[in-house]
Design a protein around this motif. Structure first.
Motif, PDB file in Angstrom:
ATOM      1  N   GLN A  47      84.056  13.529  10.921  1.00  0.00           N
ATOM      2  CA  GLN A  47      82.919  13.773  10.044  1.00  0.00           C
ATOM      3  C   GLN A  47      83.390  14.248   8.667  1.00  0.00           C
ATOM      4  O   GLN A  47      82.854  13.845   7.640  1.00  0.00           O
ATOM      5  CB  GLN A  47      81.985  14.820  10.681  1.00  0.00           C
TER       6      GLN A  47
ATOM      7  N   ARG B 186      79.731  -1.986   7.331  1.00  0.00           N
ATOM      8  CA  ARG B 186      78.422  -1.491   7.741  1.00  0.00           C
ATOM      9  C   ARG B 186      77.439  -1.663   6.589  1.00  0.00           C
ATOM     10  O   ARG B 186      77.835  -1.786   5.436  1.00  0.00           O
ATOM     11  CB  ARG B 186      78.505   0.002   8.115  1.00  0.00           C
TER      12      ARG B 186
ATOM     13  N   THR C  94      72.692   1.919   6.901  1.00  0.00           N
ATOM     14  CA  THR C  94      73.250   2.693   8.027  1.00  0.00           C
ATOM     15  C   THR C  94      74.067   3.868   7.512  1.00  0.00           C
ATOM     16  O   THR C  94      73.920   5.010   7.972  1.00  0.00           O
ATOM     17  CB  THR C  94      74.146   1.774   8.881  1.00  0.00           C
TER      18      THR C  94
ATOM     19  N   ASP D  15      71.874   6.586   6.033  1.00  0.00           N
ATOM     20  CA  ASP D  15      71.226   7.421   7.052  1.00  0.00           C
ATOM     21  C   ASP D  15      72.194   8.446   7.642  1.00  0.00           C
ATOM     22  O   ASP D  15      71.843   9.610   7.863  1.00  0.00           O
ATOM     23  CB  ASP D  15      70.685   6.532   8.181  1.00  0.00           C
ATOM     24  N   GLN D  16      73.428   8.004   7.869  1.00  0.00           N
ATOM     25  CA  GLN D  16      74.391   8.915   8.486  1.00  0.00           C
ATOM     26  C   GLN D  16      74.786  10.042   7.532  1.00  0.00           C
ATOM     27  O   GLN D  16      74.892  11.200   7.923  1.00  0.00           O
ATOM     28  CB  GLN D  16      75.609   8.109   8.945  1.00  0.00           C
TER      29      GLN D  16
ATOM     30  N   ARG E 275      71.853  12.466   7.301  1.00  0.00           N
ATOM     31  CA  ARG E 275      71.760  13.346   8.468  1.00  0.00           C
ATOM     32  C   ARG E 275      72.852  14.417   8.445  1.00  0.00           C
ATOM     33  O   ARG E 275      72.623  15.567   8.782  1.00  0.00           O
ATOM     34  CB  ARG E 275      71.872  12.517   9.753  1.00  0.00           C
ATOM     35  N   LEU E 276      74.022  14.011   8.005  1.00  0.00           N
ATOM     36  CA  LEU E 276      75.120  14.973   7.972  1.00  0.00           C
ATOM     37  C   LEU E 276      74.850  16.084   6.949  1.00  0.00           C
ATOM     38  O   LEU E 276      75.070  17.261   7.222  1.00  0.00           O
ATOM     39  CB  LEU E 276      76.422  14.227   7.628  1.00  0.00           C
TER      40      LEU E 276
ATOM     41  N   VAL F  14      78.860  10.377  15.751  1.00  0.00           N
ATOM     42  CA  VAL F  14      78.174   9.100  15.566  1.00  0.00           C
ATOM     43  C   VAL F  14      78.861   8.250  14.504  1.00  0.00           C
ATOM     44  O   VAL F  14      78.428   7.164  14.193  1.00  0.00           O
ATOM     45  CB  VAL F  14      76.703   9.321  15.141  1.00  0.00           C
ATOM     46  N   PHE F  15      79.942   8.758  13.957  1.00  0.00           N
ATOM     47  CA  PHE F  15      80.541   8.088  12.808  1.00  0.00           C
ATOM     48  C   PHE F  15      81.830   7.349  13.145  1.00  0.00           C
ATOM     49  O   PHE F  15      82.443   6.761  12.269  1.00  0.00           O
ATOM     50  CB  PHE F  15      80.858   9.099  11.704  1.00  0.00           C
TER      51      PHE F  15
END
Lengths: 183, 538
Positions: free
Chosen positions: A130, A153, A157, A160-161, A164-165, B78-79
């Protein structure tokens, strides 16, 4: 000591003082700039121009007054100039919003300092992967489109990630501040 | 909870949706306007905004917040796939750039050896940075070094976070960090009518890596530490980068000249392509956001893409003399076109409008710039000061064909000569600026004269204009160009006006008149590619 030597000494004093004050406040000025323009590269451009203006005006800086509010004015003026020059290519807030953000940012600086401290703790709760994602997004010479293209990607996508992070980090900071009785 | 609280909460929720879009450059105009309105109207929205931006700044700014830390209990990862792919792509980019970095390091070492003595002088002159920051004079080295310590933070797209990341990665891989480079990478070697957006620069100013220069008017010549010459034509913005033989052209026009071995491989980075000189003269036009053009006038250059992606590998293209390429910003497509030297010369021409006769004056007022110094070969002492024609002297003089001038006239008692002609000498002066290349200066004039402009005298040299009395120049605008006998500074021009007595005109006062307007022009440099000589005239 002749006149020219006195001038040189005076300039030396000015540049030394500038270096000392600017170095100790540059991160705060960067945060101030990015709060007005949001993008790192824009904030860096603005800070570069503002630093030149600050150095030019060091002679008029009143030593009995705090440096930071004085220096912020240069950053703010440079933001306005930058907005004018980039009007066609970059969306930026209108003057009323810039003024309000500018005032609010000064007032909540102590709170933001607490949040920065809390963030360091929250970062330890992320996995290395992360952290890598954040590093690629923020520390590489790339934007979200390039990262998305390179990783195969979709921008959506990835967006969004990242969203959220960052939300998770915001919540983590809020929790930490509540726990410390600071919120 | 009050209705007001509900509104504020809704505003915060909306900002939480819009702000990430804006940060990633994905917000459209309506979304950005909405964000602007929410921040304007809701203090709670601004508080959330500032906290979020603070996080954004900490993650992206000059901080070590992203340095790896210990892992604790973690949320689901999730990454993983995304990160793995991104890391692979980054690794590919690193491999592609390592060769270039190694080459630059080798060149830098060679450069330092060659300039060892000079380097020691340069380091003693680190205060030269101070003029760049608009402070003149010499400052102590210690102070300058402190200022220099600020500079890495101020660099643009080679900014601190990126550099930190690269250095960290490099260290992890066990590769030594690149040698410390001299921050002075180029010198401003010449200017002509130059105006700068950021600061005042003068020839001999040293330029440092990371410095961005915007030339808003005129021309400037920059010479890299390795001797490559870049001539900038306003409006142009460049940025010096961390290399003794490279710069970034952000927008505008640049002419590159590499005439020495050491300046070979001069690199110009543009938003679309990198242009590497292979010993040549070339021009780059990055004025248009949609594309960039590279024109080769001599020798050879290599054009390669500025950015590399998995789908668009590096495929350098060579351009030879007389060849050019246009590279689209959107598609990165490279189209070959013919080289056009005129693209880089047109605006080198300058023009200064000369005041027209009687310009800005009322009818009947004297024009101090014009006098009649002689009538029929007899000098007037003192010269006769001419007035703007009041419209009564001769009502058939045209009044509209010229826009910047008015008739100057004189009606006085004079005997009709035997041949029916009087000759008047109208005199005026004008300045040619010393900054103009007198060899390229012309004076273009348009005029009406009653009856005829027979000649002009340029600094004492008579140039015949028109002697056909049957075709007088009182009815239609004529023009002529002075190309010879001009001098830098003050020039004296005398207009030899011949006035004809009509056979039926019996009055003793036959009015004479002259109306002139025009421009001083400095022509573009010749097309032999010798821009340095032509533009800057050492």
């Amino acid at each position: 000591m002749d006149e020219s030597q006195r001038d040189i000494n005076a300039l030396n004093d000015l540049s030394e003082e500038f270096a000392r004050l600017y170095t100790s406040n540059q991160q705060t000025l960067y945060r101030y700039a990015i709060s007005l323009v949001m993008r790192h590269e824009d904030a860096m451009d603005i800070l570069q121009e503002a630093s030149v203006a600050i150095l030019r005006k060091m002679g008029s800086y009143q030593r009995d007054k705090p440096f930071l509010p004085w220096a912020r004015r240069f950053v703010y003026l440079e933001v306005l100039r930058y907005r004018k020059s980039k009007a066609r290519s970059i969306a930026m807030f209108d003057t009323e919003v810039l003024e309000q953000i500018s005032l609010d940012a000064e007032q909540i600086e102590p709170l933001l300092e607490h949040r920065r401290t809390a963030l360091r703790g929250c970062m330890t709760k992320l996995t290395p992967k992360q952290q890598e994602l954040l590093q690629i997004r923020y520390s590489e010479d790339t934007n979200i489109h390039e990262v998305a293209e390179a990783s195969g990607r979709s921008v959506h996508t990835l967006y969004d990630q990242l969203k959220r992070l960052r939300s998770a980090l915001m919540e983590c900071i809020d929790r930490q501040l509540r726990k410390d009785g600071l919120a | 909870m009050t209705a007001s609280d509900d509104q504020h909460n809704a505003a915060v929720a909306e900002v939480a949706d819009l702000l990430p879009l804006a940060l990633e450059g994905l917000a459209d105009t309506d979304q950005f306007s909405r964000l602007n309105a929410l921040l304007r109207d809701h203090a709670a929205a601004r508080l959330y905004y500032l906290q979020y931006i603070e996080l954004h700044a900490e993650l992206g700014g000059p901080t070590d917040i992203l340095v790896a830390t210990e892992t604790c209990d973690v949320p689901p990862d999730v990454f993983r796939e995304v990160i793995d792919d991104a890391l692979k792509a980054r690794h590919r980019r690193e491999l592609e750039s390592q060769a270039q970095e190694q080459l630059e390091r080798n060149l830098q070492r060679e450069h330092e050896k060659q300039l060892a003595a000079a380097t020691s002088v340069d380091r003693g002159k680190l205060q030269i940075i101070i003029p760049v920051w608009a402070v003149i004079g010499s400052a102590a080295a210690a102070a300058a070094l402190i200022v220099l310590a600020v500079l890495p933070f101020l660099k643009n797209d080679t900014a601190a976070p990126q550099q930190q990341a690269v250095q960290q990665d490099t260290q992890v891989q066990g590769v030594p960090a690149p040698p410390e480079q001299d921050p002075i990478v180029a010198t401003l070697t010449a200017t002509r009518d130059a105006q700068w957006a950021q600061t005042d620069l003068a020839p001999d100013d040293r330029l440092i890596a990371g410095q961005r220069l915007t030339l808003t008017a005129g021309f400037a010549e920059i010479t890299t530490s390795r001797g490559a010459v870049a001539i900038l034509e306003a409006p142009t913005t460049i940025e010096l980068i961390d290399s003794p033989n490279a710069l970034r052209l952000i927008t505008g026009k640049l002419i590159g000249i590499c005439e020495t071995d050491s300046s070979k491989d001069f690199l110009v980075r543009t938003p679309q392509v990198d242009v590497t000189d292979l010993g040549t003269r070339f021009g780059i036009d990055a004025s248009n956001q949609d594309s960039v053009e590279v024109h080769v006038f001599q020798g050879e250059v290599e054009v390669s893409r500025s950015t590399f992606t998995a789908d668009s590998p590096h495929q350098p293209q060579r351009l030879l003399k007389g060849e050019a390429a246009r590279i689209s910003s959107d598609t990165q497509r490279l189209d070959r076109i013919a080289a056009d030297v005129s693209l880089f010369e047109t605006t080198a021409a300058r023009e200064i409008r000369l005041p027209g006769t009687g310009e800005g004056l009322e009818a009947g007022q004297p024009d101090p710039n014009w006098q009649i110094i002689s009538v029929d070969g007899r000098p007037l002492e003192p010269p006769h000061i001419l007035n703007v024609d009041s419209g009564n002297d001769y009502n058939s003089w045209p009044t509209t064909d010229l826009s910047k001038s008015q008739w100057l006239s004189w009606k006085h008692d004079i005997e009709r000569p035997a041949d029916g002609r009087n000759t008047y000498l109208f005199q005026t002066h004008f300045e040619i600026p010393g900054s103009m290349d007198i060899e390229r200066v012309q004076v273009a004039l348009r005029y009406l004269a009653d009856n005829q402009l027979a000649a002009v005298h340029v600094n004492g040299h008579r140039l015949a204009i028109d002697s056909d009395i049957a075709d007088p120049s009182v009815r239609e605008v004529r023009s002529f160009t002075i190309e010879k006998h001009l001098v830098a500074g003050q020039n004296k021009i005398v207009f030899e006006v011949m006035n004809l007595w009509p056979a039926t005109y019996l009055h003793k006062s036959n009015p004479v008149g002259l109306r002139v307007e025009g421009e001083l022009k400095e022509l573009a440099p010749a097309t032999n590619g010798n821009w340095r000589q032509r533009i800057f005239k050492p």
